[in-house]
Write an enzyme that holds these catalytic residues in place. Structure first.
Site: not given
Length: 507
Positions: A81-85, A87-89, A200
């Site tokens: 999921c995209s984010d400004q940091e 964000n890999l899970v 978010d």
């Protein structure tokens, strides 16, 4: 399932212990026995087998988490999921002598969290939470440059997938209402526990457990912020007061919940700027998901629409409180006795399936991803035929050469996804009868699935099992074919048997 009233759990103090590789040889996570109850709900639904077995919050060593995720292998990524940091899970599996536990590991960058003490403090605060509506945080790591969070693993993907990118069926109205209620309950529990700012809030943050019940990700509370000044909030989900002052307040969460309600109503993500305009026009008919047409009470939809409009009020003081939102949505709940997994159209995962690390072929079959399954079968080649290939009449060298050529032609068609041609060539190979190959049956079964012939696919998968009785692939293909035939329970049973066989081979 469903609940008419909510009784929220108070946070417990959890012991913080660092888990190292040595600890795993003799340590088994202890279940936290807590009195979380919903008086009008089936307590097993939504809780899952592992809720009472959620381990105490712990600090993990980097080596343990690297081992669990195969050194953060890209194939273990389950969320982008995209984010400004970053964000890999990652999906991971922690093993000890007596236990296996699937986990999710979120990897942050050091630049986002330069101070390891602050990271640990934030993580411990979130790790003190335990609730049936949450994806509970079970640990962290801030060793060296690592900034990692560890949570429960949710096997049935996110709301983004089920709401926006569904394949078999759209999410029905009753399930959308259940999602809204459960997310609101999670937010209220955390508000009462002192964590009032969820960042978010969006469909990526809602994940489905083994029962198909929605849970709110704990990662949304983990932001590098102080006094509401958040340095990494995704502007696509932020309220107007944040855009004006750069500060989030508890009422900001209500605004985000309003946009979340609009997503549930429309079946697509509506940016807040467009959402407010849609609300102001009061155009419910245009907003509603067309796939729900005729399958929802219009009065109930109007109530949700009205609730969303109040949540999106420009003045934070005019927005409702989360508790009031819960009261409204609770009155709209339907199908209280229907399990979530039934409404989602998925099979319930049992404890056995949750305990075992999943392979790529398991994931492909469970998700009915034929394209991925095709790639896996192609990559397998004919490795499994070594113990079952019968070269009768080896003196007939020319016949053997001819039949091998026929198989190669079938393989070429299979590789190029010319499935009808592959069926013809594999059929010729089988009818000649000089060589017996379970892989050919498996590949022809796959071709039949692509050609929408599940009966024939099931027969070939069963034939592959007859040739090679304990071959997991044959069981996996039967599971897919049975699912295509709408034999859901039989498919789930076959999937479980395949998992057992695969685990035996790996042990």
């Amino acid at each position: 399932m469903g609940c008419c009233q909510s009784s929220f759990l108070k946070p417990s103090s959890l012991h913080d212990k660092k888990i190292t590789s040595d600890d795993l040889s003799g340590r088994r996570g202890k279940g936290a026995k807590r009195g979380n109850r919903h008086r009008h709900a089936n307590i097993n639904e939504g809780r899952g087998w592992h809720f009472s077995d959620v381990p105490d919050f712990s600090e993990f060593s980097a080596s343990v988490l690297r081992d669990a995720t195969n050194n953060f292998n890209k194939n273990a990524v389950v969320s982008v999921c995209s984010d400004q940091e970053p964000n890999l899970v990652y999906q991971g599996c922690i093993r000890s002598d007596k236990d296996k536990r699937l986990i999710a590991v979120k990897k942050f960058s050091k630049t986002t969290w330069p101070d390891p003490k602050q990271f640990a403090t934030e993580a411990r605060a979130i790790g003190s939470l335990r609730h049936v509506r949450l994806v509970n945080l079970i640990g962290y790591c801030c060793e060296g440059d690592e900034r990692l969070l560890v949570s429960e693993y949710m096997p049935n993907e996110s709301l983004t997938k089920h709401l926006f990118h569904w394949e078999k069926q759209t999410m029905e109205w009753a399930m959308r209402l259940r999602v809204a209620l459960y997310v609101a309950e999670a937010l209220e529990y955390c508000r009462q526990s002192g964590l009032k700012l969820y960042h978010d809030l969006n469909t990526c943050r809602v994940l489905f457990d083994e029962n198909g019940s929605p849970r709110l990700s704990c990662f949304g509370w983990m932001k590098n912020s102080k006094d509401g000044k958040n340095f990494s909030t995704n502007l696509a989900y932020t309220p107007p007061e944040y855009l004006r002052s750069g500060t989030l307040i508890p009422e900001s969460v209500v605004f985000s919940f309003g946009t979340f309600l609009l997503d549930l109503l429309s079946g697509k993500h509506i940016p807040p700027s467009h959402a407010v305009g849609t609300i102001q026009k009061q155009n419910l008919n245009v907003l509603m998901d067309s796939h729900l047409e005729g399958n929802y009470p219009e009065e109930d939809a109007a109530m949700v629409f009205d609730l969303a409009s109040k949540c999106l009020h420009n003045n934070p003081n005019e927005r409702p409180e989360i508790g009031d939102i819960i009261s409204v949505i609770t009155t709209l709940q339907q199908k209280l006795d229907v399990p979530s997994y039934t409404m989602l159209g998925i099979s319930k995962l049992e404890k056995l399936e949750m305990e075992h690390p999943k392979s790529l072929i398991y994931d492909a079959c469970h998700q009915m991803d034929l394209a991925a399954l095709h790639q896996i079968l192609e990559a397998m080649e004919y490795k499994e035929d070594e113990v079952t290939c019968e070269l009768s009449f080896q003196q007939w060298a020319q016949q053997i050469k001819d039949v091998c050529n026929t198989r190669q032609q079938g393989d070429s068609a299979f590789r190029n996804k010319h499935f009808e041609s592959a069926i013809d060539k594999y059929t010729q190979f089988i009818e000649i009868g000089i060589m017996i190959s379970p892989t050919v049956y498996a590949r022809r079964s796959m071709c039949y699935l692509f050609c929408d012939q599940p009966d024939a696919a099931l027969r070939d998968a069963m034939q592959a099992q007859c040739v090679y009785s304990d071959w997991p692939t044959a069981f996996y293909l039967q599971a897919v074919a049975l699912s295509k035939l709408n034999m859901v329970e039989d498919s789930a049973t076959m999937l479980k048997e395949a998992l057992i066989l695969e685990d035996k081979r790996g042990s």
